[in-house]
Design a protein around this motif. Structure first.
Motif, PDB file in Angstrom:
ATOM      1  N   SER A 142       0.850  -1.187   0.000  1.00 26.90           N
ATOM      2  CA  SER A 142       0.000   0.000   0.000  1.00 26.90           C
ATOM      3  C   SER A 142       0.886   1.236   0.000  1.00 26.90           C
ATOM      4  O   SER A 142       1.573   1.519   0.984  1.00 26.90           O
ATOM      5  CB  SER A 142      -0.913   0.020   1.229  1.00 26.90           C
ATOM      6  N   ASN A 165      -5.723  -4.562  -0.982  1.00 25.46           N
ATOM      7  CA  ASN A 165      -4.453  -4.122  -1.591  1.00 25.46           C
ATOM      8  C   ASN A 165      -4.017  -5.068  -2.708  1.00 25.46           C
ATOM      9  O   ASN A 165      -2.814  -5.382  -2.836  1.00 25.46           O
ATOM     10  CB  ASN A 165      -3.332  -4.018  -0.544  1.00 25.46           C
ATOM     11  N   ASP A 166      -4.974  -5.554  -3.491  1.00 27.01           N
ATOM     12  CA  ASP A 166      -4.683  -6.478  -4.595  1.00 27.01           C
ATOM     13  C   ASP A 166      -4.094  -7.793  -4.122  1.00 27.01           C
ATOM     14  O   ASP A 166      -3.407  -8.495  -4.879  1.00 27.01           O
ATOM     15  CB  ASP A 166      -3.731  -5.830  -5.608  1.00 27.01           C
ATOM     16  N   GLN A 167      -4.338  -8.134  -2.856  1.00 27.15           N
ATOM     17  CA  GLN A 167      -3.903  -9.413  -2.311  1.00 27.15           C
ATOM     18  C   GLN A 167      -5.141 -10.233  -1.952  1.00 27.15           C
ATOM     19  O   GLN A 167      -6.201  -9.676  -1.619  1.00 27.15           O
ATOM     20  CB  GLN A 167      -3.024  -9.218  -1.068  1.00 27.15           C
TER      21      GLN A 167
END
Length: 631
Positions: A526, A601-603
């Protein structure tokens, strides 16, 4: 001991053509036996001089007793049977201007304690025991390098206020640095200089340790002892300029010799100093020889080259300047000198580390020659300026400067960087590091602890000036020792504990140092939460599987159950919280460190963390237990 070279045509020719890399083996003062007679052989370079004699304790400073013979290529020599090791001497030079001045030996190995200025004949005798260290030391870029920058005269003093001896400092400083976990010390103010207030940056003795703290053998003991403790020793080295003192290098033979003749090229307006003439082979070899003296004879592990930017640019801090032959602003002679320096010292002193204090975007500072300058590392001045501006900002406004902390990642692999917080940042009313932080005393300490954790967890080698490891609240003063009483106070002791813990993490965890100079060493989780001033990133070991998560909350606002995406499901454990009571914080607790399937967070997974105010957390995944099969 290396025997001095003969003053013959061949050796003088080598010096003129810059083929002699150790000119101090030919020039200076060397006790020898000549024709069965013991004495001292003196040699000096003074091509414009009308007359030169050597004066000293051996002749009552009588300039008529020991005139020197003019040799080839502007050199002068004399053998003085009455001279002995330990005696003081100077060169009495009648210069091109007709004036007669007593000059120090540019190649002097030992000097009187200031304000006296005579050179001293000195034959070193020391038994080194660091052979294993010298053989094993490596310049591998994936190793941890955490440097404690020290001004020895003011690190600690004797009870009577005088300077401590190098031998006493070896034990006291060595024990302290080992306890704190730094891998190297970097010394400023060691090479001989007349003015204490220059901090050692106006050098007169480029081949001599300062006599304020002992003899050359005492200094060798210092280096040898630190090596026995596994601590490397770096020196600040100043080839960019030298002082105007008449007794030293300035207009050495009555005319510009070591300096450029034209003041538009040869005089530093900012520092009131002369600039070396890098176009003269003899000057180049004087400087290269100085570097090798420290690296070879004193077993120094590396040099931090001061003020490289001032050497590279002809218009550095000046309105009147002379362009180079192509009409540009680059000092082509200085560039050639720096390349030659790095080529020679890396060949002659394997394993050494040469670091540039270079404050511009000059390309290829740490790239190999001939395309680059050939330095191993460069101070990250951009990172330092951006980060300090950010942490000095009122937290209320930090969201408008959020990417000051992320910008370094855009260029951090273009050079090999050292993240340096040096003496320059804590003097001249700039305040100490902890006092730069906004808020009350608690907020200042919390902010400074967060800054230290960000610095140590950001890719790049580390350097911290003495006193900042325990949050010294006063500015540094060269006139007195550090305020060691502060280390007994809980507030300062907490920051000291944190610095020690950060060094332990940095040195022991491969994910914190093996990727210092590689893109793969850091992965942002982030980088854009400006409204909350929160950052999250992974530190990775490019050569293995180790990684850790760093989360920073840079406001004085407590954030409960803040979501952070992570790349791996399961349990996590806390490696470090700058808010721990051990470091002077509140000890904010984490209710649970198990991931959920909530993507963030794209996780694919995320953690919910309690973020303390002005604090940094470091976490790692807990390995899944190995289940053995039952028979």
């Amino acid at each position: 001991m290396i025997e001095p070279l003969a003053l013959d045509h061949g050796n003088l020719q080598k010096l003129v053509t810059a083929d002699l890399v150790r000119p101090d083996h030919l020039l200076g003062a060397h006790p020898v036996t000549q024709g069965g007679v013991e004495g001292v052989r003196f040699a000096v370079w003074a091509p414009a001089a009308q007359h030169v004699s050597v004066v000293g304790d051996f002749n009552g400073y009588n300039g008529f007793d020991n005139p020197m013979q003019r040799l080839e290529f502007g050199y002068w020599g004399a053998f003085v049977p009455a001279a002995r090791n330990g005696q003081r001497y100077k060169f009495r030079i009648t210069g091109a201007d007709g004036r007669t001045v007593d000059k120090i030996d540019p190649y002097g190995q030992f000097f009187e304690v200031r304000p006296a200025t005579a050179s001293i004949v000195w034959q070193h005798d020391f038994a080194w025991t660091d052979g294993e260290w010298m053989t094993a030391r490596s310049q591998g870029f994936d190793r941890p390098v955490s440097v404690y920058e020290v001004h020895l005269p003011s690190w600690q003093r004797r009870e009577d206020g005088w300077f401590m001896n190098y031998r006493d400092l070896a034990h006291k400083l060595g024990e302290y640095v080992g306890y704190m976990g730094f891998t190297h010390v970097e010394l400023l103010g060691v090479m001989e200089h007349p003015f204490d207030g220059s901090w050692g940056y106006q050098v007169t003795g480029y081949y001599a340790p300062s006599s304020r703290m002992g003899t050359p053998e005492d200094f060798k003991y210092f280096v040898n002892h630190l090596h026995s403790l596994g601590i490397g020793v770096l020196l600040d080295w100043v080839p960019g300029h030298f002082p105007t003192d008449e007794f030293a290098l300035a207009k050495f033979d009555g005319a510009p010799l070591y300096e450029y003749a034209d003041p538009r090229k040869g005089f530093h307006l900012d520092w009131n100093t002369y600039i070396f003439d890098y176009g003269r082979n003899e000057v180049v070899m004087f400087l290269v020889g100085s570097a090798l003296k420290w690296l070879q004879d004193y077993h120094i592990d590396g040099l931090r080259v001061d003020a490289v930017a001032s050497m590279l640019y002809l218009d550095f801090s000046r309105t009147e300047w002379i362009p180079n032959i192509h009409g540009g602003r680059e000092n082509l002679e200085a560039i050639a000198f720096l390349k030659r320096l790095n080529e020679v010292v890396h060949h002659m002193a394997p394993g050494c580390m040469i670091v540039a204090e270079e404050s511009t975007a000059f390309p290829g500072v740490t790239k190999p020659t001939p395309g680059g300058l050939g330095f191993d590392y460069k101070w990250a001045m951009g990172w330092m300026n951006d980060t300090l501006r950010y942490v000095e900002e009122d937290p209320l406004w930090r969201k408008y400067h959020h990417h000051a902390l992320t910008f370094f990642n855009a260029y951090r692999t273009t050079e090999n960087y050292v993240l340096a917080i040096s003496h320059d940042e804590v003097v001249h009313l700039k305040k100490s590091m902890v006092m730069k932080m906004p808020g009350d005393w608690y907020a200042q300490r919390a902010g400074y602890r967060a800054f230290l954790a960000l610095m140590w967890s950001t890719p790049g080698k580390k350097l911290l000036f003495m006193g900042q490891e325990f949050a010294q609240s006063t500015e540094w003063s060269y006139e007195s020792e550090l305020p060691w009483y502060m280390t007994q106070q809980p507030d300062h002791r907490g920051v000291m504990n944190l610095t020690r813990r950060l060094n332990a993490l940095y040195c022991s965890r491969p994910d914190w140092h093996t990727g210092d100079l590689l893109d793969e060493g850091l992965q942002w989780i982030s980088a854009d939460d400006a409204d909350n001033s929160v950052y999250a990133y992974l530190r990775r070991d490019p050569q293995g599987e180790a990684w850790s998560l760093v989360v920073a909350n840079m406001t004085p606002v407590y954030r409960e159950q803040y979501p952070v995406g992570v790349p791996q499901p399961g349990e996590y454990r806390l490696l470090l919280s700058t808010d721990d009571g051990e470091f002077g914080g509140f000890g904010t607790q984490q209710p649970g460190l198990s991931t959920t399937d909530e993507g963030w967070n794209d996780q694919a997974q995320s953690l919910r963390l309690n973020l303390p105010p002005n604090a940094v957390l470091v976490l790692e995944p807990v390995p899944a237990p190995v289940v053995s099969e039952q028979r």
